[in-house]
Design a protein around this motif. Structure first.
Motif, short mmCIF file in Angstrom:
data_model
loop_
_atom_site.label_atom_id
_atom_site.label_comp_id
_atom_site.label_asym_id
_atom_site.label_seq_id
_atom_site.Cartn_x
_atom_site.Cartn_y
_atom_site.Cartn_z
N THR A 15 -21.90 10.73 -8.24
CA THR A 15 -22.37 10.76 -9.66
C THR A 15 -22.97 11.90 -9.99
OG1 THR A 15 -24.21 9.18 -8.75
CG2 THR A 15 -22.51 8.29 -10.21
N GLY A 16 -23.03 13.04 -9.19
CA GLY A 16 -23.60 14.20 -9.68
C GLY A 16 -24.88 14.44 -9.99
N ALA A 17 -25.05 15.17 -11.23
CA ALA A 17 -26.41 15.64 -11.61
C ALA A 17 -27.21 14.14 -12.30
CB ALA A 17 -26.58 16.67 -12.63
N PHE A 18 -26.38 13.28 -12.62
CA PHE A 18 -27.01 11.88 -13.07
C PHE A 18 -27.08 10.67 -12.34
CE2 PHE A 18 -24.71 14.37 -16.41
CZ PHE A 18 -25.35 13.92 -17.66
N SER A 19 -27.27 11.33 -10.90
CA SER A 19 -27.37 10.23 -9.66
C SER A 19 -28.95 9.71 -9.81
CB SER A 19 -27.31 11.14 -8.30
OG SER A 19 -25.94 11.68 -8.28
N ASN A 20 -29.95 9.95 -10.35
CA ASN A 20 -30.91 9.30 -10.50
C ASN A 20 -31.52 8.67 -11.70
OD1 ASN A 20 -31.78 9.85 -7.91
ND2 ASN A 20 -33.03 11.90 -8.27
N THR A 57 -20.58 29.20 -26.74
CA THR A 57 -21.28 28.64 -25.39
C THR A 57 -20.98 27.39 -25.21
OG1 THR A 57 -23.13 27.90 -26.55
CG2 THR A 57 -23.40 30.17 -25.99
N ALA A 58 -20.94 27.09 -23.89
CA ALA A 58 -20.64 25.57 -23.67
C ALA A 58 -21.89 25.30 -22.59
CB ALA A 58 -19.45 25.57 -22.79
N ARG A 59 -22.04 24.09 -22.59
CA ARG A 59 -23.24 23.67 -21.57
C ARG A 59 -22.93 22.82 -20.34
NH1 ARG A 59 -23.40 24.01 -25.90
NH2 ARG A 59 -22.30 22.11 -26.46
N CYS A 60 -23.29 22.86 -19.07
CA CYS A 60 -22.91 22.01 -18.20
C CYS A 60 -24.19 21.65 -17.33
CB CYS A 60 -21.85 22.71 -17.36
SG CYS A 60 -21.19 21.88 -15.96
N ALA A 61 -24.12 20.98 -16.10
CA ALA A 61 -25.17 20.60 -15.46
C ALA A 61 -24.81 20.76 -13.88
CB ALA A 61 -25.90 19.45 -15.58
N ILE A 62 -25.62 21.03 -13.13
CA ILE A 62 -25.53 21.11 -11.78
C ILE A 62 -26.38 20.53 -10.75
CG2 ILE A 62 -24.15 23.46 -11.60
CD1 ILE A 62 -26.42 24.84 -10.48
N SER A 63 -26.18 20.07 -9.70
CA SER A 63 -27.22 19.21 -8.83
C SER A 63 -27.51 20.04 -7.59
CB SER A 63 -26.45 17.91 -8.39
OG SER A 63 -25.38 18.07 -7.86
N ARG A 64 -28.59 20.50 -7.64
CA ARG A 64 -29.16 21.53 -6.78
C ARG A 64 -29.78 20.90 -5.51
NH1 ARG A 64 -30.86 27.26 -8.61
NH2 ARG A 64 -28.60 27.50 -8.92
N THR A 65 -29.53 20.71 -4.11
CA THR A 65 -30.07 19.94 -3.22
C THR A 65 -31.35 20.75 -2.47
OG1 THR A 65 -28.56 20.84 -1.59
CG2 THR A 65 -28.12 18.79 -2.76
N THR A 66 -31.69 20.28 -1.81
CA THR A 66 -33.12 21.11 -1.28
C THR A 66 -32.64 21.75 0.14
OG1 THR A 66 -33.76 19.17 0.00
CG2 THR A 66 -34.86 19.24 -1.66
N THR A 67 -31.60 21.57 0.46
CA THR A 67 -30.97 22.22 1.58
C THR A 67 -30.06 22.99 1.14
OG1 THR A 67 -29.15 20.37 1.84
CG2 THR A 67 -31.09 19.86 3.09
N GLY A 68 -29.65 23.46 0.18
CA GLY A 68 -28.58 24.25 -0.27
C GLY A 68 -27.07 23.82 -0.03
N MET A 69 -27.09 22.45 0.60
CA MET A 69 -25.69 22.14 1.03
C MET A 69 -25.51 20.82 0.43
SD MET A 69 -22.73 22.19 2.53
CE MET A 69 -23.12 23.91 3.32
N LEU A 70 -24.43 20.32 0.16
CA LEU A 70 -24.19 19.11 -0.44
C LEU A 70 -24.68 17.86 0.52
CD1 LEU A 70 -21.23 17.25 0.50
CD2 LEU A 70 -20.69 19.79 0.30
N TYR A 71 -24.81 16.73 -0.34
CA TYR A 71 -25.13 15.56 0.51
C TYR A 71 -23.99 14.81 0.64
CZ TYR A 71 -30.14 16.57 -0.68
OH TYR A 71 -31.37 16.99 -0.89
N CYS A 72 -23.69 14.31 1.83
CA CYS A 72 -22.47 13.45 2.01
C CYS A 72 -23.00 12.33 3.25
CB CYS A 72 -21.40 13.84 2.54
SG CYS A 72 -19.82 13.05 2.39
N ASP A 73 -23.31 11.22 2.83
CA ASP A 73 -24.23 10.36 3.82
C ASP A 73 -23.94 8.94 3.43
OD1 ASP A 73 -25.66 9.62 6.15
OD2 ASP A 73 -27.52 10.55 5.32
#
Length: 403
Positions: free
Chosen positions: A215-220, A335-351
């Motif tokens: 669910t990306g940047a909308f996960s919370n 212009t175009a808008r987007c969103a990214i999800s930036r983790t605290t580790t710099g690596m993606l979460y997969c868990d």
């Protein structure tokens, strides 16, 4: 639960690049698995002002390359790129243009050296370093300064169409039995039994033995996680500038590679002329400015809906683009808008949060090129209910916000 209700082995929530890839791989790796993919499809122009959930794949060009300053990202990208032609063959949808990708930095800087070292470690040989003179000889319309280096990854690099990639992955998944549901998931509910209930905005309910959240940047923003848990990441608002060029310009620059610029004051990425659904060609520049963290769902929704954001930055960013492309003469600029999800580790979460609920998110703006392999990694994990991949699980460990 009624007798006729379908019970899925896995429900994938989020129909973007990773979710669509995960759904495909779940169907292909375990052929008897019942899979559904739930998420809203790309909104039409009329639907845009009413939509609350957006994805990052509404675009025609994201750069891809097998070289990276981070060894794990390089590995994931290599494995994904190897699948691109198979995805095209199986779906009949063109997703990838191999035009190369260049890293632009100051000669001798650490990031360029590390990228070269990682290339050696991962068996990448198709790259070359050009100075300003060499670049002028090979690509005369591009400009860099004399003390800069143009590190060009010539094979297994270029750009992928995220919009087409999602369409291709969903087409393949559907052909292998995946049910695709155009809806927004607002809650994942544990029944304290053998199933999870997935509740949708339309009122639809989906029952599944396991759920994978993509669910990306909308996960919370919705009630997707157990208890009061919130994933520890920053949903970042970003935007790009697209310079419209003529068809003649696009043809004369057909050999232009993608570029990642790591120069102070010019940090950005640039894609070559690409034809968009409106029939026009655009040269895109992004990554120059990351906006503040989205404060909540309303803030994020307003960001996507309001086209007037950051018009003042357009000229500054356009000047960076003209620095590297001195012959650029924009027909129009948008212009175009987007969103990214930036983790605290710099690596993606997969868990896995539990044996039945898994999460993959936090692609930090690097996910398009690696999404197929990330989807495979997540599919293997949720199918087993625990880690099942050849890279160490601790690299992808999910972090939650402290209460």
């Amino acid at each position: 639960m009624t007798m006729e209700e379908t019970v899925y082995d896995v429900c994938v929530v989020g129909a973007g690049m990773v979710g669509s890839a995960a759904a495909k791989w779940l169907c292909k790796l375990q052929r008897e698995t019942k899979v559904c993919l739930v998420g809203p499809q790309e909104p039409t122009k009329e639907e845009w002002s009413k939509r609350e959930i957006f994805s990052a794949h509404y675009d025609e060009g994201r750069l891809t390359r097998e070289m990276d300053e981070d060894l794990i990202w390089a590995t994931l990208a290599q494995r994904s790129i190897k699948q691109f032609r198979d995805i095209e063959r199986e779906s009949g949808i063109r997703i990838y243009q191999e035009v190369g990708c260049a890293f632009v930095g100051i000669q001798g800087e650490d990031s360029l050296q590390i990228t070269k070292e990682n290339a050696e470690k991962t068996g990448v040989t198709a790259y070359k370093a050009l100075d300003s003179v060499g670049l002028r000889e090979q690509l005369p319309y591009l400009h860099i300064e004399p003390n800069w280096e143009f590190l060009l990854n010539t094979e297994n690099a270029g750009y992928v169409s995220p919009r087409n990639l999602v369409a291709a992955q969903q087409k393949i998944a559907s052909s292998h039995g995946c049910q695709i549901i155009d809806d927004v998931v607002i809650k994942v509910e544990d029944t304290d039994g053998d199933f999870l209930k997935v509740l949708c905005q339309s009122g639809r309910q989906v029952t599944a033995k396991r759920v994978l959240l993509c669910t990306g940047a909308f996960s919370n923003y919705y009630d997707l996680l157990p208890g009061d848990k919130k994933i520890d990441f920053k949903p970042m608002k970003i935007f790009v500038v697209k310079s419209e060029v003529s068809e003649e310009y696009a043809k004369s620059h057909a050999d232009m590679p993608c570029m990642i610029i790591n120069i102070p004051g010019k940090l950005s990425y640039i894609l070559p002329p690409i034809k968009y659904p409106d029939g026009k060609y655009y040269v895109k520049i992004g990554g120059y400015k990351v906006i503040n963290v989205a404060s909540g769902l309303e803030d994020m929704v307003e960001w996507f809906r309001n086209e007037a954001h950051h018009e003042d930055d357009k000229d500054t960013i356009l000047n960076i683009l003209k620095f590297f492309l001195p012959d650029l003469a924009p027909i129009s600029v948008r212009t175009a808008r987007c969103a990214i999800s930036r983790t605290t580790t710099g690596m993606l979460y997969c868990d896995m949060i539990s044996t039945r609920l898994g999460v993959v998110m936090g692609l930090t703006g690097k996910g398009a090129k690696s999404s197929d392999e990330i989807g495979r990694m997540a599919a293997k994990m949720v199918a087993k209910g625990s880690w099942d991949y050849d890279l160490p699980a601790e690299h992808f460990k999910l972090r939650f916000k402290s209460t």
